[in-house]
Design an enzyme around this catalytic site. Structure first.
Site, mmCIF file in Angstrom:
data_model
loop_
_atom_site.group_PDB
_atom_site.id
_atom_site.type_symbol
_atom_site.label_atom_id
_atom_site.label_comp_id
_atom_site.label_asym_id
_atom_site.label_seq_id
_atom_site.Cartn_x
_atom_site.Cartn_y
_atom_site.Cartn_z
ATOM 1 N N GLY A 26 0.772 -1.231 0.000
ATOM 2 C CA GLY A 26 0.000 0.000 0.000
ATOM 3 C C GLY A 26 0.803 1.280 0.000
ATOM 4 O O GLY A 26 0.241 2.368 -0.171
ATOM 5 N N ASP A 27 2.122 1.192 0.201
ATOM 6 C CA ASP A 27 2.934 2.410 0.266
ATOM 7 C C ASP A 27 4.336 2.140 -0.273
ATOM 8 O O ASP A 27 5.331 2.599 0.282
ATOM 9 C CB ASP A 27 3.006 2.912 1.713
ATOM 10 C CG ASP A 27 3.580 4.323 1.818
ATOM 11 O OD1 ASP A 27 3.410 5.108 0.868
ATOM 12 O OD2 ASP A 27 4.197 4.640 2.851
ATOM 13 N N LEU A 28 4.415 1.389 -1.369
ATOM 14 C CA LEU A 28 5.722 1.069 -1.954
ATOM 15 C C LEU A 28 6.304 2.311 -2.608
ATOM 16 O O LEU A 28 5.659 2.943 -3.442
ATOM 17 C CB LEU A 28 5.575 -0.045 -2.991
ATOM 18 C CG LEU A 28 6.888 -0.527 -3.627
ATOM 19 C CD1 LEU A 28 7.751 -1.242 -2.590
ATOM 20 C CD2 LEU A 28 6.608 -1.437 -4.814
#
Length: 223
Positions: free
Chosen positions: A149-151
Site C-alpha cells: 500500500g505504500d511502496l
C-alpha cells in the site's frame, strides 16, 4: 555507501516518552533508548531486546487498532511474524496494549533506495533486476493476503551486510487525508506512487502495489 537505517534522518535526541500503558512491556523485555521518529500514524523507538541483546525498532501506533485502516500495519506484521517473507525485516513481536498497537522489528542498517537515486538513474539492466526482486517479495506477501500500500524508494533499503534489498512498512498505506501532514518531500513521493484508487480514497489492493512497482521502474530508469 552512506549508512542509514530504516528510520533514516531521524533524531534520536529529541524529547520523547512512551505511552504509559507500554511501560510494563518495555520493562519486561525491551530497554527503550529514545524516540527516533514521530510520523502521522505512529512513533518509532530505538530499543534493546534483552532476549538476544540486539537493537530493535518499536513502532507504536496512535489510532485505535479496532479501526480497519489503522489495523492494517500490525495485522500485516503479525502475518509476517508467523510466515516470514524473505526480503522483509524480521518481526520480533506484535501486540496491542490499552488500545495501542505495537510492532517490534529487527534493526536494519543500510542505504535507502531514495538515497541511492540521488546519485542518478540506474542502468536498465540493474533497474529490471531490482524490480524483479521486489516483485518476488510482493508476490510472497500477496499470497499471504498482505498488501503493502505504500511502496516507494523510501521503503526499500539495501542492507549493509549483503546489499540485498529489503521492503519495509508493509500495510502502511497513507490515507490521502494525511498527506498534507507529511513533509513536502514525503508528500510528493507519496502522491507519486499511490494508485488512482488510493487517491480516490479506496483501499489498496495487490493491483495497487503493481501500479507502484511500475512507477518505481520508470523512476529507476528515468531518474
Amino acid at each position: 555507501m552512506a549508512e542509514e537505517s530504516h528510520f533514516s534522518g531521524a533524531d534520536a535526541r529529541r524529547p520523547w516518552a512512551l505511552p504509559s500503558s507500554l511501560t510494563h512491556l518495555i520493562a519486561d523485555r525491551f530497554q527503550a533508548l529514545g524516540r527516533i521518529q514521530r510520523g502521522p500514524q505512529a512513533s518509532l523507538y530505538l530499543c534493546i531486546d534483552h532476549e538476544d541483546d540486539a537493537e530493535v525498532i518499536l513502532k507504536v501506533f496512535d489510532r485505535d487498532p479496532l479501526d480497519l485502516d489503522a489495523a492494517q500495519p500490525p495485522l500485516a506484521a503479525a502475518l509476517l511474524q508467523e510466515h516470514p517473507v524473505k526480503g522483509t525485516p524480521v518481526v520480533v513481536e506484535v501486540g496491542v496494549v490499552d488500545g495501542h498497537a505495537f510492532v517490534v522489528t529487527e534493526m536494519v542498517r543500510g542505504q535507502s533506495l531514495a538515497a541511492r537515486l540521488q546519485e542518478g538513474p540506474m542502468s536498465i539492466l540493474r533497474a529490471v533486476e531490482l524490480v524483479h526482486i521486489l516483485a518476488g517479495v510482493l508476490a510472497q506477501a500477496h499470497t499471504l493476503g498482505i498488501v503493502h500500500g505504500d511502496l516507494k524508494p523510501r521503503n526499500v533499503l539495501f542492507g549493509e551486510d549483503d546489499g540485498r534489498p529489503l521492503v519495509l512498512d508493509f500495510g502502511r498505506a497513507v490515507p490521502p487525508a494525511l498527506i498534507p501532514s507529511l513533509s513536502a518531500e514525503e508528500g510528493r513521493e507519496a502522491v507519486m506512487f499511490l494508485a488512482p484508487e488510493q487517491l480516490s480514497g479506496g483501499a489498496p489492493t495487490p493491483a495497487s502495489d503493481i501500479f507502484a512497482l511500475g512507477v518505481l521502474l520508470y523512476r529507476l530508469i528515468s531518474g
